[in-house]
Design a protein around this motif. Sequence first.
Motif, short mmCIF file in Angstrom:
data_model
loop_
_atom_site.label_atom_id
_atom_site.label_comp_id
_atom_site.label_asym_id
_atom_site.label_seq_id
_atom_site.Cartn_x
_atom_site.Cartn_y
_atom_site.Cartn_z
N ALA A 184 -16.29 43.79 -6.84
CA ALA A 184 -16.29 42.32 -6.74
C ALA A 184 -16.72 41.64 -8.03
O ALA A 184 -16.07 40.67 -8.45
CB ALA A 184 -17.15 41.87 -5.57
N PRO A 185 -17.79 42.08 -8.71
CA PRO A 185 -18.13 41.41 -9.98
C PRO A 185 -17.06 41.56 -11.05
O PRO A 185 -16.81 40.64 -11.83
CB PRO A 185 -19.43 42.10 -10.42
N VAL A 186 -16.40 42.71 -11.07
CA VAL A 186 -15.32 42.92 -12.04
C VAL A 186 -14.16 41.97 -11.73
O VAL A 186 -13.60 41.34 -12.64
CB VAL A 186 -14.85 44.39 -12.02
N GLY A 187 -13.82 41.86 -10.45
CA GLY A 187 -12.76 40.94 -10.05
C GLY A 187 -13.10 39.50 -10.36
O GLY A 187 -12.25 38.73 -10.83
N TRP A 246 -15.09 38.47 -12.75
CA TRP A 246 -15.03 38.32 -14.20
C TRP A 246 -13.58 38.19 -14.66
O TRP A 246 -13.25 37.34 -15.49
CB TRP A 246 -15.71 39.50 -14.89
N LEU A 247 -12.69 39.03 -14.13
CA LEU A 247 -11.27 38.96 -14.49
C LEU A 247 -10.65 37.63 -14.06
O LEU A 247 -9.84 37.04 -14.79
CB LEU A 247 -10.50 40.13 -13.88
N HIS A 248 -11.04 37.13 -12.89
CA HIS A 248 -10.54 35.85 -12.40
C HIS A 248 -10.99 34.72 -13.33
O HIS A 248 -10.21 33.82 -13.66
CB HIS A 248 -11.00 35.60 -10.97
N ALA A 249 -12.24 34.78 -13.78
CA ALA A 249 -12.74 33.76 -14.70
C ALA A 249 -12.01 33.82 -16.04
O ALA A 249 -11.69 32.76 -16.63
CB ALA A 249 -14.25 33.95 -14.92
N ARG A 250 -11.69 35.01 -16.53
CA ARG A 250 -10.94 35.13 -17.79
C ARG A 250 -9.51 34.62 -17.63
O ARG A 250 -8.94 34.02 -18.53
CB ARG A 250 -10.91 36.57 -18.29
N ALA A 251 -8.92 34.84 -16.45
CA ALA A 251 -7.59 34.31 -16.19
C ALA A 251 -7.61 32.79 -16.17
O ALA A 251 -6.70 32.14 -16.69
CB ALA A 251 -7.04 34.86 -14.87
N GLU A 252 -8.66 32.21 -15.58
CA GLU A 252 -8.80 30.75 -15.60
C GLU A 252 -8.97 30.25 -17.03
O GLU A 252 -8.42 29.21 -17.39
CB GLU A 252 -10.01 30.32 -14.76
N ASN A 253 -9.73 30.98 -17.85
CA ASN A 253 -9.91 30.60 -19.25
C ASN A 253 -8.58 30.63 -19.99
O ASN A 253 -8.28 29.73 -20.79
CB ASN A 253 -10.90 31.53 -19.95
#
Length: 172
Positions: free
Chosen positions: A6-9, A11-18
């Motif tokens: 879940a934390p990895v997901g 983090w990846l979701h936040a980078r995709a938003e960025n």
Amino acid sequence: MFSRLAPVGAWLHARAENLLAAMLAIMFAVFILQIVFRYILNFPIGWTNEISVMMWLWMVLFGTAFVVRDNEEIRFDVLYSAVHDRWRRRMVVLSAAVCATLFAIALPAVIDYVMFMKVEKTAYLKIRFDYLYSIYAIFAVVIIIRQFWLGFQAIWGKAPEAYDPTKASSGV
């Protein structure tokens, strides 16, 4: 196992938003640049239009594939909200199966067409169309995976939540 991922997901979701925000910033910057060059300097430039269109295409498909959550998607929920959990699960399974099947049937032709587009390039920046439209093949694969995941979740008893208009928000 999923609790450790879940934390990895997240983090990846936040980078995709960025990345999506960066695409929007690029699109806005070249749009303003295009206005300045065309109307103030009286020197129209075409590459800014190409960048704007590319960013729009990538923002829509990349954003839909990696940023928009399933509960944020537009749905026809008049019937969906009126039925019980068991029927909502059935509706999710049916729609996920149809969507995944249609995208899977179209995927070979999509990949073939995207690969065929390597013969064309954009007018100003000379970017190959297969690079430009590769996001659609990625989008299609991600949609198939997401629909399978939604269908399996619904089959194994996780009933999707009914729409609650009192909790509706803009997503921001």
